[in-house]
Design an enzyme around this catalytic site. Structure first.
Site, PDB file in Angstrom:
ATOM      1  N   GLU A   1      24.794  48.399  61.826  1.00  0.00           N
ATOM      2  CA  GLU A   1      24.066  47.459  60.892  1.00  0.00           C
ATOM      3  C   GLU A   1      24.636  48.100  59.602  1.00  0.00           C
ATOM      4  OE1 GLU A   1      23.096  44.732  61.508  1.00  0.00           O
ATOM      5  OE2 GLU A   1      21.357  44.745  62.739  1.00  0.00           O
TER       6      GLU A   1
ATOM      7  N   ASP B   1      27.189  46.575  73.231  1.00  0.00           N
ATOM      8  CA  ASP B   1      25.686  46.660  73.079  1.00  0.00           C
ATOM      9  C   ASP B   1      24.679  46.347  73.825  1.00  0.00           C
ATOM     10  OD1 ASP B   1      26.159  44.298  71.994  1.00  0.00           O
ATOM     11  OD2 ASP B   1      26.245  44.913  69.780  1.00  0.00           O
TER      12      ASP B   1
ATOM     13  N   ASN C   1      25.794  40.025  57.988  1.00  0.00           N
ATOM     14  CA  ASN C   1      25.689  40.980  57.117  1.00  0.00           C
ATOM     15  C   ASN C   1      26.684  41.964  57.321  1.00  0.00           C
ATOM     16  OD1 ASN C   1      25.230  42.362  59.432  1.00  0.00           O
ATOM     17  ND2 ASN C   1      23.325  43.073  59.110  1.00  0.00           N
TER      18      ASN C   1
ATOM     19  N   HIS D   1      27.979  43.381  60.294  1.00  0.00           N
ATOM     20  CA  HIS D   1      27.889  44.546  61.339  1.00  0.00           C
ATOM     21  C   HIS D   1      28.925  44.160  62.430  1.00  0.00           C
ATOM     22  CE1 HIS D   1      24.509  41.852  63.559  1.00  0.00           C
ATOM     23  NE2 HIS D   1      25.834  41.551  64.135  1.00  0.00           N
TER      24      HIS D   1
HETATM   25  C1  F6R Z   1      27.359  41.092  70.206  1.00  0.00           C
HETATM   26  C2  F6R Z   1      27.681  41.914  68.911  1.00  0.00           C
HETATM   27  C3  F6R Z   1      27.431  41.325  67.279  1.00  0.00           C
HETATM   28  C4  F6R Z   1      27.786  39.951  67.284  1.00  0.00           C
HETATM   29  C5  F6R Z   1      27.676  39.529  66.099  1.00  0.00           C
HETATM   30  C6  F6R Z   1      28.008  37.947  65.848  1.00  0.00           C
HETATM   31  O1  F6R Z   1      27.829  42.049  71.203  1.00  0.00           O
HETATM   32  O2  F6R Z   1      27.998  43.097  69.070  1.00  0.00           O
HETATM   33  O3  F6R Z   1      28.045  42.239  66.628  1.00  0.00           O
HETATM   34  O4  F6R Z   1      29.180  39.931  67.599  1.00  0.00           O
HETATM   35  O5  F6R Z   1      26.251  39.594  65.706  1.00  0.00           O
HETATM   36  O6  F6R Z   1      27.384  37.138  66.430  1.00  0.00           O
HETATM   37  P1  F6R Z   1      27.563  35.601  66.974  1.00  0.00           P
HETATM   38  O7  F6R Z   1      28.878  35.647  67.656  1.00  0.00           O
HETATM   39  O8  F6R Z   1      26.504  34.949  67.659  1.00  0.00           O
HETATM   40  O9  F6R Z   1      27.798  35.242  65.570  1.00  0.00           O
END
Ligand code: F6R
Length: 239
Positions: free
Chosen positions: A142, A67, A135, A137
């Site tokens: 989301e 992303d 959440n 995702h």
């Molecule tokens: C990042 C991504 C997100 C993160 C998720 C967890 O490229 O796609 O899904 O993997 O938000 O983030 P952290 O590892 O910072 O808790």
């Protein structure tokens, strides 16, 4: 689902790092899907160390990142392009032409998503690294009322904005991003998910034991035939 529980993030970084190193050494032209955020950082550190020690080369590797924020210059320290270069790509021998990102600044985001999906379809992804949001995702898919397919432009949820705004000290955090869709992620041959910390415990419970529902996007991983989940004790506390 293969669930591996470790004491701390460094041990997870070493275990996932070793998996990736042997995969690259077995297939030097492998295609890897990468994630940003805190969860994969110990793994990236481990890969850099292994590269410095001559244990692995990334010369033939292709990468696809999950992303990218919209309307944030590539050069901003918080862009996922910068994140990957600062935390991994600038420290290994990967070729810049082999690293792929969604362009969050594209004028026509639909065209940009089609371009990215066509590239992924052509090359395929052998191993996709994932984190998970509080959440549930994955990528920036989301919680929603339906599962997503290919790449698309997403409005970030309040939960994601709260979690990630700590990194934005200069500019406000973008409210939109481009992300790979759920079906693209599910098409990867293998998925490696990393989650640490108590804030992830409900998402992990939903992912492993909950209904398969787009309300907890990570729950779809129950349907994937080759998933490895690496957790610390805090993230695994409800399992
Ligand atoms: C990042 C991504 C997100 C993160 C998720 C967890 O490229 O796609 O899904 O993997 O938000 O983030 P952290 O590892 O910072 O808790």
């Amino acid at each position: 689902m293969n669930i591996h529980i470790f004491d701390n993030a460094e041990q997870i970084g070493a275990a996932v790092g070793e998996m990736l190193i042997s995969a690259v050494n077995n297939d030097p032209d492998i295609s890897l899907g990468f994630a940003t955020g805190a969860s994969p950082v110990p793994t990236y550190k481990y890969l850099i160390k292994a590269y410095d020690e001559g244990k692995v080369s990334f010369k033939g590797v292709t990468t696809f990142n999950l992303d990218e924020y919209c309307n944030l210059p590539k050069s901003d320290k918080n862009s996922y392009y910068s994140f990957m270069h600062d935390n991994l790509f600038d420290h290994i021998d990967i070729k810049e032409e082999n690293v792929n990102f969604l362009n969050g600044n594209a004028e026509d985001t639909e065209d940009e998503c089609k371009r990215y999906d066509a590239l992924i379809a052509e090359k395929g992804i052998d191993i996709q690294l994932l984190g998970v949001g509080r959440n549930g995702h994955i990528g920036f898919n989301e919680p929603s009322d339906k599962f997503t397919k290919g790449s698309f432009r997403v409005k970030l949820s309040e939960s994601t904005i709260n979690a990630n705004s700590i990194y934005f000290d200069e500019n406000p955090m973008p409210r939109y991003a481009l992300t790979m869709g759920t079906v693209s992620i599910m098409k990867s041959k293998q998925i490696i998910m990393i989650a640490t910390g108590e804030a992830k415990k409900d998402a992990i419970y939903g992912m492993v034991h909950g209904d398969i529902t787009p309300v907890c996007p990570a729950s779809v991983l129950q349907l994937h035939p080759n998933v490895h989940i690496f957790l610390d004790k805090d993230a695994a506390v409800r399992l």
